[in-house]
Design a protein around this motif. Structure first.
Motif, PDB file in Angstrom:
ATOM      1  N   ASN A 141       0.985   4.100  -2.899  1.00  0.00           N
ATOM      2  CA  ASN A 141       0.795   5.521  -2.621  1.00  0.00           C
ATOM      3  C   ASN A 141       1.923   6.337  -3.222  1.00  0.00           C
ATOM      4  O   ASN A 141       1.698   7.421  -3.761  1.00  0.00           O
ATOM      5  N   ALA A 189      -5.582   4.990  -0.672  1.00  0.00           N
ATOM      6  CA  ALA A 189      -4.889   6.265  -0.493  1.00  0.00           C
ATOM      7  C   ALA A 189      -4.756   6.574   0.997  1.00  0.00           C
ATOM      8  O   ALA A 189      -5.740   6.564   1.737  1.00  0.00           O
ATOM      9  N   GLN A 212      -6.040   9.009  -4.782  1.00  0.00           N
ATOM     10  CA  GLN A 212      -6.859   9.994  -4.080  1.00  0.00           C
ATOM     11  C   GLN A 212      -7.937  10.555  -4.998  1.00  0.00           C
ATOM     12  O   GLN A 212      -9.082  10.753  -4.578  1.00  0.00           O
ATOM     13  N   GLY A 234      -0.165   7.656  -5.878  1.00  0.00           N
ATOM     14  CA  GLY A 234      -0.987   8.208  -4.802  1.00  0.00           C
ATOM     15  C   GLY A 234      -1.944   9.292  -5.232  1.00  0.00           C
ATOM     16  O   GLY A 234      -3.062   9.377  -4.721  1.00  0.00           O
ATOM     17  N   GLN A 294       0.827  -1.198   0.000  1.00  0.00           N
ATOM     18  CA  GLN A 294       0.000   0.000   0.000  1.00  0.00           C
ATOM     19  C   GLN A 294       0.868   1.259   0.000  1.00  0.00           C
ATOM     20  O   GLN A 294       0.581   2.233  -0.703  1.00  0.00           O
ATOM     21  N   ASN A 297       0.252  10.391   2.163  1.00  0.00           N
ATOM     22  CA  ASN A 297       0.233   9.903   0.785  1.00  0.00           C
ATOM     23  C   ASN A 297       1.390  10.550   0.029  1.00  0.00           C
ATOM     24  O   ASN A 297       1.301  11.701  -0.395  1.00  0.00           O
TER      25      ASN A 297
END
Length: 386
Positions: A103, A118, A111, A107, A99, A186
């Protein structure tokens, strides 16, 4: 009152995986077509076979479109099936390192799509899985004499990068009495966007917090850029938390940019020259804005200067080289493998700034290296109690 069941950890990964699969398949198809077009264009210039070649080309294009369409459809189906049948046990957690990497790489796109992968900006205690609330932070500060140190990770990482053998946080707590907390954010978002968010987040979290009288920000790589820029933005907005900020420490931060991102940008431009390689250039261009911002760091390309330092705050810059002796000519260019010494030390900066250049340390090794901590020790001892 009924509650909505929590979304399984896989739910955020599937849209991202589907998008990446379809985009890659599309670029591979474009590259395939470009290569085939070059061959067909050459053959069609031969008068004897030009007509048969046109026929073969039309059949080829039709088959190609159908084949790649089937690949994309099949991939979407398999990923959808995986999401339908895979339900992790409650004890299973999302792959945090994956993850964090997503990001860093994508990222901004995560988002924009409101993808649950995110990261949201938050502070964490050492080893905690839940973010700290303002009340929990206030309670913890009472046991640490109002001294707070915020450690900020770099690109494609999370707060866990500061943990492990030789971790700075527990040592700062034991030796100096700081409450160490760790920022998660992020890292694929633009650097200035994250810096502005950090300035606002610290205002919401720290302004008026009972007992807080000393704040130190320690950022590694991109994290150092965020810490430095957030302090500048706080001064521009006259935010209250700046009154307790004593020191900003930037460890291996590319204040004047990172050569690897510059090389990546040049390669992207070069690949756009040819129809064959341009699909790869499109894929390369999808890297996040956060990654692309490392091209210049905090450097203004027009003035040739980086953001000014804030009066009343001590700024301390750590640079390292993978070679044993920083004085070697090659060490200046090589730096820590990602950031050259000149970028990490930003020699044109004026104000309360001190620098140290260390030998034999790579970029990621800075996070828990004894020599880096020794420099941090020396600087923190110089802080005058308020």
């Amino acid at each position: 009152m009924p509650t909505t069941p929590p979304k399984p950890p896989s739910a955020g990964y599937l849209p991202a995986a589907k998008a990446a699969f379809e985009q890659t398949a599309g670029q591979v198809e474009a590259m395939h077509r470009a290569i085939a077009d070059k061959s067909f264009d050459t053959l069609q210039r031969v008068p004897v076979i030009s007509v048969p070649v046109k026929l073969v080309r039309s059949v080829h294009d039709a088959v190609l479109g159908g084949a790649y369409g089937a690949v994309r459809l099949g991939g979407r189906g398999l990923l959808g099936l995986a999401g339908a049948i895979w339900r992790p046990k409650p004890s299973q957690q999302p792959a945090s390192r994956l993850q964090s990497a997503l990001n860093g790489a994508f990222g901004d796109a995560l988002q924009a799509d409101a993808n649950p992968l995110a990261f949201e900006m938050a502070l964490y205690a050492h080893g905690a899985s839940e973010p700290l609330s303002r009340d929990a932070l206030a309670e913890a500060l009472q046991a640490h004499n109002g001294k707070l140190c915020v450690l900020i990770h770099g690109l494609a990482l999370d707060e866990r990068c500061w943990q492990g053998e030789g971790a700075f946080g527990p040592r700062l707590q034991a030796e100096f009495g700081y409450l160490p907390v760790y920022l998660r954010y992020n890292s694929g978002l633009p650097i200035q966007t994250n810096a502005a968010a950090l300035a606002g987040y610290l205002e919401d979290s720290l302004a008026g917090l009972p007992g807080l009288h000393e704040l130190v920000l320690v950022g590694h790589s991109m994290g150092g850029l965020l810490a430095r820029s957030a302090s500048y933005q706080a001064s521009q907005q006259q935010l209250h938390w700046l009154s307790v900020l004593r020191m900003v420490v930037c460890v291996g931060s590319p204040h004047r940019g990172a050569p690897l991102e510059r090389i990546g940008r040049l390669l992207t431009v070069a690949m756009q020259v040819s129809k064959v390689s341009s699909p790869l250039a499109e894929l390369a261009a999808q890297r996040s804005q956060g990654v692309q911002d490392l091209h210049h760091g905090l450097l203004d390309p027009i003035s040739g200067q980086t953001e000014p330092l804030v009066a009343g705050v001590a700024y301390r810059l750590v640079a390292s080289t993978m070679l044993r002796h920083p004085q070697q000519p090659a060490a200046q260019m090589l730096g820590d493998g990602l950031v050259p010494l000149r970028s990490a030390t930003d020699p044109d900066l004026m104000g309360d700034v001190a620098r140290v250049e260390l030998g034999g340390i790579g970029h990621m090794g800075q996070l828990r290296h004894a020599a880096v901590y020794a420099a941090l020790q020396q600087w923190l001892r110089s802080i005058t109690p308020h």
